[in-house]
Design an enzyme around this catalytic site. Structure first.
Site, PDB file in Angstrom:
ATOM      1  N   SER A 142       0.751  -1.255   0.016  1.00  0.00           N
ATOM      2  CA  SER A 142       0.205   0.014  -0.004  1.00  0.00           C
ATOM      3  C   SER A 142       0.927   1.264   0.033  1.00  0.00           C
ATOM      4  O   SER A 142       1.916   1.095   0.531  1.00  0.00           O
ATOM      5  CB  SER A 142      -0.935   0.145   1.128  1.00  0.00           C
ATOM      6  OG  SER A 142      -1.485   1.451   1.408  1.00  0.00           O
ATOM      7  N   TYR A 155      -1.888  -0.479  10.383  1.00  0.00           N
ATOM      8  CA  TYR A 155      -1.871  -1.037   8.852  1.00  0.00           C
ATOM      9  C   TYR A 155      -0.438  -0.576   8.531  1.00  0.00           C
ATOM     10  O   TYR A 155       0.098  -1.112   7.670  1.00  0.00           O
ATOM     11  CB  TYR A 155      -3.052  -0.202   8.037  1.00  0.00           C
ATOM     12  CG  TYR A 155      -3.282  -0.366   6.827  1.00  0.00           C
ATOM     13  CD1 TYR A 155      -3.841  -1.622   6.764  1.00  0.00           C
ATOM     14  CD2 TYR A 155      -2.865   0.322   5.752  1.00  0.00           C
ATOM     15  CE1 TYR A 155      -4.351  -2.044   4.984  1.00  0.00           C
ATOM     16  CE2 TYR A 155      -3.034  -0.041   4.595  1.00  0.00           C
ATOM     17  CZ  TYR A 155      -3.884  -1.262   4.024  1.00  0.00           C
ATOM     18  OH  TYR A 155      -3.914  -1.584   2.861  1.00  0.00           O
TER      19      TYR A 155
END
Length: 247
Positions: A142, A155
């Site tokens: 990501s 995350y």
């Protein structure tokens, strides 16, 4: 690498980027295993894609469980004879300020996003080494593996780890013709990332992308195909982010 006839596992394959990747691989002639925790969604995806002469099957998996991932690879080998491509795509996220984050929530993100990549790579590589003719692993990272995001502590941590896990694996297995790369999407349109779901925050996300829009799952899938086909690329994290991290 030509995809025709190759066997690919796509975790998180029942929706979003995973489903788009499964479609892209099937279009290139690969045999695909859709692996997902969501049985209903996985079976629907299998039926949706089972058109014409394609070879696709759904297999349940919990990527946070090594036993489950090991069984996924074993089932794939039993069904198709081998594993050529492993797409470690399944992931979860928890938003919130860090001082209110419970260990259970934190560990859930770690176990899916980070342990899931470890388990997927480990057991796919075992089969690739046994076959002796190489293979490809792609991890879904990501932009938040490279830049911080307030409220995405766990995350951020997992996707940063995925980037370095990718490099480490690429170096370890290059001599065995096993290439390992990652794709780092920007914000991508999905059920949870949409104007309807996010309201005014959606417009704020769009503004962060210099191209003036969010990504589409098919654009990330296209990057997956590129990283499988280009045999001179390994150990890289490919940003597919509309310019987000160029700022």
């Amino acid at each position: 690498m030509e995809l025709a006839g190759k066997v690919a596992i796509v975790t998180g394959g029942a929706s979003g980027i995973g489903l788009a990747t499964a479609k892209a691989f099937l279009k290139k002639g690969a045999k695909v295993v859709i692996a997902d925790f969501n049985d209903e969604g996985g079976k629907q995806a299998e039926q949706q894609l089972k058109q014409g002469d394609v070879e696709v099957v759904f297999v349940h998996v919990d990527v946070a469980s090594e036993t489950s991932v090991e069984q996924l690879v074993a089932t794939t080998v039993e069904h198709y004879g081998r594993v050529d491509i492993m797409i470690n795509n399944a992931g979860v996220g928890v938003l919130g300020v860090t001082h209110e984050l419970t260990y259970e929530d934190y560990h859930k993100v770690i176990s899916v996003n980070q342990d899931g990549v470890f388990f997927g790579a480990k057991h796919a590589i075992k089969n690739m080494l046994k076959n002796g003719d190489g293979g490809v692993i792609i991890n879904t990272s990501s932009i938040l593996g490279s830049v911080g995001e307030g409220g995405a502590f766990a995350y951020n941590a997992t996707k940063g780890a995925v980037n370095l896990m990718t490099k480490s694996l690429a170096l370890q297995y290059a001599e065995h013709k096993i290439r390992v790369n990652a794709v780092a999407p920007g914000y991508v349109e999905s059920g949870m990332v949409s104007k309807e779901a996010l309201g005014d925050f959606y417009d704020a996300l769009v503004d962060r992308h210099p191209v003036g829009r969010l990504g589409q799952p098919e654009e990330i899938a296209h990057a997956m195909v590129f990283l499988v086909e280009n045999e001179f690329v390994t150990g890289t994290t490919l940003m597919v982010d509309g310019g987000y991290t160029a700022q």
